[in-house]
Structures are given as structure tokens and as C-alpha cells.
Design an enzyme around this catalytic site. Structure first.
Site, PDB file in Angstrom:
ATOM      1  N   SER A 148      90.486  -4.509 181.360  1.00 32.78           N
ATOM      2  CA  SER A 148      91.038  -5.859 181.362  1.00 32.78           C
ATOM      3  C   SER A 148      91.612  -6.200 182.741  1.00 32.78           C
ATOM      4  O   SER A 148      90.870  -6.234 183.722  1.00 32.78           O
ATOM      5  CB  SER A 148      92.068  -5.991 180.243  1.00 32.78           C
ATOM      6  OG  SER A 148      92.386  -7.343 179.994  1.00 32.78           O
ATOM      7  N   ASP A 224      85.219  -9.461 171.505  1.00 34.86           N
ATOM      8  CA  ASP A 224      86.467  -9.534 172.268  1.00 34.86           C
ATOM      9  C   ASP A 224      87.016 -10.958 172.196  1.00 34.86           C
ATOM     10  O   ASP A 224      86.348 -11.911 172.631  1.00 34.86           O
ATOM     11  CB  ASP A 224      86.182  -9.138 173.715  1.00 34.86           C
ATOM     12  CG  ASP A 224      87.425  -8.899 174.540  1.00 34.86           C
ATOM     13  OD1 ASP A 224      88.395  -9.659 174.370  1.00 34.86           O
ATOM     14  OD2 ASP A 224      87.413  -7.970 175.361  1.00 34.86           O
ATOM     15  N   HIS A 257      88.708  -5.867 172.175  1.00 35.57           N
ATOM     16  CA  HIS A 257      89.404  -5.618 173.438  1.00 35.57           C
ATOM     17  C   HIS A 257      90.284  -4.369 173.392  1.00 35.57           C
ATOM     18  O   HIS A 257      91.000  -4.074 174.344  1.00 35.57           O
ATOM     19  CB  HIS A 257      90.282  -6.847 173.759  1.00 35.57           C
ATOM     20  CG  HIS A 257      90.686  -6.973 175.195  1.00 35.57           C
ATOM     21  ND1 HIS A 257      89.800  -7.318 176.198  1.00 35.57           N
ATOM     22  CD2 HIS A 257      91.894  -6.829 175.814  1.00 35.57           C
ATOM     23  CE1 HIS A 257      90.437  -7.380 177.356  1.00 35.57           C
ATOM     24  NE2 HIS A 257      91.713  -7.075 177.151  1.00 35.57           N
TER      25      HIS A 257
END
Length: 279
Positions: A148, A224, A257
Site C-alpha cells: 500500500s 481490494d 487489501h
């Protein structure tokens, strides 16, 4: 350096250290996993891992399940914190999760009040490797990975420092912070309003400007929640195609995620890096 904790793990050692950083002008904490080969006196290569928003040095080491493969391959793992911390370090006025503490974005801030302590790029690229190489049985052979915000950090730092990193990989990276809410908020506050400066911290912009080819592996989950609004994988794919930049970008069906996603594919990433660190 001050040793915070130490545990045996897959015949190696998982340790946490605190040290005073000249770059960030505060105490920083990092985690390191030393594989059995390092404890036996062999110098081993290093994979640096950069974590995402709200994380510390511990998230990856506790959740990803990477140490078993690192022990087998003979690779050290190093995970720094995601921002400077301490009473003197400024935070977002509203204590938002995407700015300030836990959200350093792996850049060198130029704007007050951030510029005194938020020098994370210099810390990751220069100070931390020097610390690791002078205190542990490791070589200068290094690769970098992250998730991320940390995926953004890994990509941009590798693209700007191809001589320092043999390879780069990322899970769910923010590939164009200039074009997403997380990035615009952070870049404008840390760096000011000049978007030509922002380009130095945008993977798509760096590749567009002719960044040197580097072995690159990216995994992105199709489920995600941040994919469309924040991560912008399609912008990276377009840039890679237009610039003929060779990278492996895999869209993984049904994955989100979370660290469940990272734990599923971390072995493949470690073996990918081993192909360049151990050749």
C-alpha cells in the site's frame, strides 16, 4: 542501538531495535529477522519491507509469515517504522490515519511543520542501510518490497536508486499518489503545491520520465476496496505499456487489501528477490 526484544524463530532471530536517527531527529524503531546462516557467521543479503498506513515495524513481521522462507533462502528481513514518532514529532491536527504519525509516505518533507522530522526517504535509503550493514552480518546486496503506502515507497525508492536495490516488489501499491486522495493530501502538506516536486514521489511519473529498468513484481487483489479510488493500478499498467517498461503485474482474483493477501503470495515475492540477491 538499544535492543527492545529478541525471539528465536525458524532457527534464526527476530529482533527489534531502537536507535537515534540523524535523518528524522528522533528515535526510530526497526525490526530485523536474521536467518540461521547469519547466526552461523555468514553475511547474507537483505530485503527491506515498507509497511502501509497506520502500521509500525511489527505488522509485517507478525502477520506475513515471511520468516520461514527467509530462513530457507538465507535472506535477512528489515522492517522500519512508517514514520518518525515521539512527543516532539508533529501529527495531523485531526489525528487522521492518512497523515502524520504512521503515514510518512517515504519522502523527505520540505514544508513546516513536517520538514524537521519527516525525512523518511533519507532514513530508508541512506541511514538505515548503513546502520544495518555496520551492525549485523549482512552484505550490501539489497532488494525492497512493501504494501500500500509502503508499496508506493518501495517502488519510488527503487526507481530512484537502481544501484542500491537489485529488485523491487509490491502488494497493493499506491502507484500514482498525484492522482488519488491519499496522495494529494500527503504530498500537498509534506511538499507544498508545486506538482513538479510531487513527480519525484510518483511511480508512474518516474517511469514516464525514463527511470532505469529494474526487476519488478506487483500483486494487486481484484477485491481490494481501495483499488479504484486510491491505488490506480490501471495508470501504472498504461505507463508500463507506453514506456515499454518490463514488469510483472498480477491481478489476483478475490483478494483484498489485507495481510491475508500478503501471506498468500509472500513466498513468491521472496523467491523472486532471491533470484537477484543470491545470483
Amino acid at each position: 542501538m538499544q535492543l527492545i526484544s529478541s525471539q528465536a524463530l525458524f532457527a534464526g532471530k527476530y529482533q527489534r531495535y531502537q536507535h537515534t536517527s540523524a535523518a528524522t531527529q528522533c528515535d526510530m524503531v526497526f525490526s530485523i529477522y536474521l536467518p540461521p546462516a547469519a547466526l552461523a557467521g555468514k553475511s547474507v543479503p537483505v530485503l527491506y519491507w515498507l509497511s502501509g498506513l497506520t502500521c509500525t515495524d511489527e505488522n509485517f513481521m507478525q502477520k506475513a509469515g515471511a520468516q520461514r522462507i527467509a530462513a530457507e533462502l538465507g535472506i535477512a528481513l528489515v522492517a522500519p517504522d512508517t514514520s518518525p514518532r515521539g512527543e516532539q514529532v508533529p501529527d495531523d491536527a485531526d489525528a487522521a490515519y492518512d497523515m502524520g504519525l504512521g503515514a510518512g509516505f517515504y519522502l523527505n518533507a520540505t514544508q513546516p511543520p513536517w520538514n524537521q522530522h519527516y525525512q523518511i526517504e533519507r532514513y530508508i535509503v541512506e541511514e538505515l542501510p548503513a546502520c544495518i550493514e555496520s551492525n549485523f552480518p549482512v552484505t550490501s546486496q539489497a532488494s525492497i518490497s512493501g504494501h500500500s503506502m509502503g508499496g508506493h515507497g518501495a517502488l519510488t525508492l527503487a526507481l530512484k536508486n537502481p544501484k542500491k536495490f537489485k529488485s523491487v516488489s509490491a502488494f497493493s501499491p499506491i502507484v500514482s499518489p498525484m492522482n488519488c486522495p491519499w496522495g494529494v493530501k500527503a504530498l500537498s502538506q509534506y511538499l507544498g503545491d508545486d506538482q513538479t516536486v510531487w513527480q519525484r514521489y510518483d511511480s508512474c511519473a518516474l517511469i514516464e520520465q525514463g527511470a532505469e529498468q529494474l526487476p519488478m513484481l506487483i500483486d494487486q487483489g481484484s477485491a481490494d476496496d481501495f483499488l479504484e479510488a486510491q491505488l490506480k493500478t490501471e495508470l501504472l499498467l498504461d505507463t508500463l505499456n507506453r514506456k515499454n517498461y518490463k514488469a510483472t503485474v498480477r491481478m489476483q482474483p478475490d483478494y483484498d487489501h489485507s495481510y491475508y493477501f500478503i501471506a498468500t503470495f509472500i513466498e513468491e515475492h521472496l523467491r523472486f528477490h532471491a533470484g537477484y540477491l543470491l545470483d
